[in-house]
Every structure is written in C-alpha cells, then in structure tokens.
Design an enzyme around this catalytic site. Sequence first.
Site, short mmCIF file in Angstrom:
data_model
loop_
_atom_site.label_atom_id
_atom_site.label_comp_id
_atom_site.label_asym_id
_atom_site.label_seq_id
_atom_site.Cartn_x
_atom_site.Cartn_y
_atom_site.Cartn_z
N GLU A 101 -7.87 -2.51 -1.36
CA GLU A 101 -8.12 -0.71 -1.69
C GLU A 101 -6.42 -0.59 -2.23
OE1 GLU A 101 -10.27 1.25 1.83
OE2 GLU A 101 -8.09 1.40 2.37
N HIS A 116 -3.96 -0.92 6.81
CA HIS A 116 -3.61 -0.03 5.51
C HIS A 116 -2.21 0.48 4.67
CE1 HIS A 116 -4.96 3.43 3.86
NE2 HIS A 116 -6.30 3.48 3.47
#
Length: 253
Positions: A171, A101
């Site tokens: 993302e 992430h």
Amino acid sequence: MTLPPGRPVWLGTSWKMTKTLADATAWARAVAAAHWAGLPTVRPFVLPPATALTAVRDVLVGSPVEVGAQNAHWADAGAWTGEVSVPQVRDAGAVLVEIGHSERRAWFGETDRTVNLKVHATLRHGLTALVCVGEPEAAFRAGRSVEHVLAQTRAALADVTDLGRVLVAYEPVWAIGEQGRPARPDEVAGVVAALAAEVGPAGVRLLYGGSVDTSNAADLLAVPGLDGLFVGRAAWAAEGFLALAALAATAVR
Ligand code: PGA
C-alpha cells in the site's frame, strides 16, 4: 490475470475507525446474503473495529467471509492499557490480524520491530498475518520504492518460518485515503514484482491497497504477482464490497 486456475483472489476491507454496531451488523447481513456460491474463487475478509468483531463474526458464520482484527499487541496478556492481544482477538472471532498499516506507523509508533513482534505473535496463535508495507511519497519520487518496501518486508518477516500464513499488502502511502492519489498499475508493478520474487516462493500472498475502487480494481488485479486487493473506503458500503467481489471473480482465468 496471471494466477493459475483455482488460486483464490483475496478481497479484504478494513473499516478503520468507522461504523457503530448497528452499521457493522447491517453490512455483515447484506454481505452474508450475497450469492457467494457463484464467486467460488474469491476469498473475502473484513476487518471491523475491535468493538464489532464478534457481532460481525456471528452474522458472517456460514458465509465464506473471514473476520480479522486491525491490530493486536505482541504480548499475550498483561499491563498494556488500551491494547488487545492476539489471543483476545482470536477469542472474539478473528482469524486474521492486520499489522503495520501506514496509519499505525505514522500515528501510533508502530515500527518495523513491533511489526515483526506482532507477526510472530499472530502466527504463534494460529492466525493469519496481514502485513502492510508501502513507501512514502518522497521515496516514490526518488525512485526508491522497491528498496523501501523490501526493507520493510524483510524486517517484518525476520525469523518467520511459517510464511504460508502471511499476506503482504503493498500500500503506497501516497495512494491511501482521502488525500491519496490512486496509483496506476504500471506504477506499482515494479514493487509487486520485487515482492513476488522475494517472498512469493515461500508462500506469501500479495495484495494491493490504496484508493482501490471498481474503476481500477480489474486493472490492478492484472498486475502480475498479485493475489488480491485490500480496500478501504470503496468497500465500506456492502454494495461496494460485493461489486469488488464480482470483479475479483472475473479476474481469474
Ligand atoms: P483506501 O484505504 O482504499 O480508503 O485508500 C486503503 C487502506 O488504507 O488500506
């Protein structure tokens, strides 16, 4: 949506560093009680903090909601203070591991190399790897989103053969979190198409994440090549997660 009938729509949430055990189990109880039989095409998952993994798994047993970890180390065991391994999170109830992430890349020294090591460790222990990729705002402004994301993805998946157990969440860094700006579907379609061409044929499924909520989920799910959504804030309340699940169910034709 362009998916063939029967292909599931993934809907996941990471809680990041939120929720006490009481909050976590309350969320899980509310979600477990939902009418999932009415949402057969949705493939839901939740990534609690490590402290709540087992408690959440125990509540969600018997529901279709899978549980995963937000991170795990690449080594199986050893002198790595503060870390948890893939065998440990599997033991605690995880069937998925989120890797790379942008918050971990920005704050905790995660690199393309460590992401790749963690993907290998995750697959070696039979879990599903959820790899996060995404370009920073500067790359987006320079028109280099595809280049950036493909490079990250190739590095993450180097020498990985079992791509059918890999999810890639696209993302954009500029779209994530409180400071993020929600992306329009036309702004992400090019990267999704490039990813779908690059890894789709090998069985990798593609999710989109970054300021997803009920106002934009359906439009984002209509981006060709996407298999689902990965959500933060908008799914931290059980009602939010369930509202998104209902939207995901209607996305299948
Ligand atoms: P957000 O988080 O939905 O709160 O923007 C998304 C993510 O970080 O995966």
